[in-house]
Design an enzyme around this catalytic site. Structure first.
Site, short mmCIF file in Angstrom:
data_model
loop_
_atom_site.label_atom_id
_atom_site.label_comp_id
_atom_site.label_asym_id
_atom_site.label_seq_id
_atom_site.Cartn_x
_atom_site.Cartn_y
_atom_site.Cartn_z
N SER A 124 1.20 13.33 1.28
CA SER A 124 1.79 12.65 0.12
C SER A 124 1.89 13.60 -1.05
CB SER A 124 0.88 11.48 -0.24
OG SER A 124 1.20 10.98 -1.52
N TYR A 148 -8.02 7.80 -2.05
CA TYR A 148 -6.86 7.86 -1.15
C TYR A 148 -6.27 9.28 -1.15
CZ TYR A 148 -1.99 7.63 0.38
OH TYR A 148 -0.80 7.90 1.00
N LYS A 152 -6.12 12.39 1.85
CA LYS A 152 -4.96 13.17 2.31
C LYS A 152 -5.25 14.67 2.19
CE LYS A 152 -2.19 9.85 3.44
NZ LYS A 152 -1.88 9.63 4.86
#
Ligand code: NAD
Ligand code: UDP
Length: 336
Positions: A124, A148, A152
């Site tokens: 992302s 989050y 990643k």
């Protein structure tokens, strides 16, 4: 190619399955349905004319993954399965590290045992943190501001280390900007559970009458109209980016990193007005305080992806909002 698609019944995975099928590949979907609905498989079949094999299960289940690799001759894995709600990740960090980090390590270990050496991973643009400038290139520094994003970043680092130790592997990290839109048929789209966190699903639910009004998080950013600017990319263009990566990178050992974005930034209010034009109705909104962790501007430099993959996003903003509206108006309550 036989492609194992983890998270293949989710938003981006389902659109990628359609593009894989139309290009002559064979997707095999693995999903535990924690954030998707098995009706998606019917819709994929309706659009593509073929129903992908669906294996319900969790990527953290070692025996389940080993049995898949033992039974099917997999050429490559596209790994979408993961949790993606930033707010929830702050409240439940271990759930995110377990699912996103441990899940990926379990998947890679199973691939390693089965000698499947090509992986495409959903990363992302959040890994760029608050960039010093825009547009963002792949060589910009990375950082994370929430669990989050950190999950990643951790996965990216684990995969890079693993690839260095196993130089015959091909690992491609695709950093998505803001996926929006839906399949042009109106049969597949984004179906968030509960209150949408993302802008466009929220706007679409206001337009269809499920929510009263949009809250615009801040109008005092240093941007042309004061609202946040993002790089919105049509989900089918994003899916095609995966096909290009599969095509160009599967047999190229190394760790490959690409931005998947359009290179164009649009503000929250531009998105609202474009949606109003597509849906032919007004979207009531009110200005609210800035959302914690948001940045002013984020858009990609897509040049490296175009040069290396021969891929670029081709669907414009109007197509993104029209396709979203077709999906939302035909399926006001999503898949049900
Ligand atoms: P999604 O929630 O629609 O799809 C993810 C799918 O993975 C769901 O179907 C879910 O049921 C499945 N899943 C989750 N954990 C699993 C597990 N442990 N085992 C098996 N299946 C599991 O999300 P999406 O928008 O399609 O995103 C796909 C990937 O892209 C995610 O990894 C996400 O973090 C990443 N990503 C998404 C965005 C975005 O804005 N949508 C942006 C950047 C990156
Ligand atoms: N946004 C907003 N209202 C919402 C959801 C989002 O104003 O209900 C804004 C948000 O502040 C950001 C942009 O829309 O400027 C895109 O947010 P989104 O959550 O969709 O994606 P992000 O870039 O944060 O991952």
């Amino acid at each position: 190619m036989n492609v194992l698609v983890t998270g293949g019944s989710g938003y981006i995975g389902s659109h990628t399955c359609i593009q894989l099928l139309s290009a002559g590949h064979t997707p095999i979907v693995v999903d535990n349905l924690c954030n998707s609905n098995s009706l998606v498989l019917n819709r994929i079949e309706q659009v593509a004319g073929t129903r992908p094999l669906f294996l319900k299960g969790d990527i953290r289940d070692r025996a389940f993954l080993d049995s898949i690799f033992a039974t099917h001759d997999i050429d490559s894995v596209i790994h979408f399965a993961g949790l993606k709600a930033v707010g929830e990740s702050v409240a439940l960090p271990l759930k995110y590290y377990d699912n996103n980090v441990s899940g990926t390590l379990n998947l890679v270990s199973a691939m390693d045992r089965a000698e499947v050496k090509s992986l495409i991973f959903s990363s992302s643009a959040t890994v760029y943190g608050d960039p010093a400038s825009v547009p963002i290139r792949e060589d910009f520094p990375t950082s994370a501001t929430n669990p989050y994003g950190r999950s990643k970043l951790m996965v990216e680092e684990c995969l890079r280390d693993f690839q260095q130790a196993n130089p015959d592997w091909s690992i491609t990290l695709l950093r998505y900007f803001n996926p929006v839109g839906a399949h042009e048929s109106g049969l597949l789209g984004e179906d968030p559970q509960g209150t949408p966190n993302n802008l466009l699903p929220f706007v679409a639910q206001v337009a269809v009458g499920r929510r009263e009004k949009l809250g615009v998080f801040g109008n005092d950013y240093n941007t042309p109209d004061g609202t946040g600017v993002r790089d919105y990319i049509h989900v089918v263009d994003l899916a095609d980016g995966h096909l290009a990566a599969l095509d160009k990178m599967t047999h190229q050992p190394g760790t490959h990193i690409f931005n998947l974005g359009t290179g164009q930034g649009n503000s929250v209010l531009e998105m609202v007005h474009a949606f109003e034009a597509a849906a032919k109705r007004s979207i009531p909104y009110e200005i609210k305080p800035r959302r914690a962790g948001d940045i002013a501007e984020c858009y990609a430099d897509p040049a490296y992806a175009e040069a290396q993959l021969g891929w670029k996003a081709i669907r414009d903003l109007q197509t993104m909002v029209e396709d979203t509206w077709r999906w939302q108006s035909k399926n006001p309550h999503g898949y049900c």
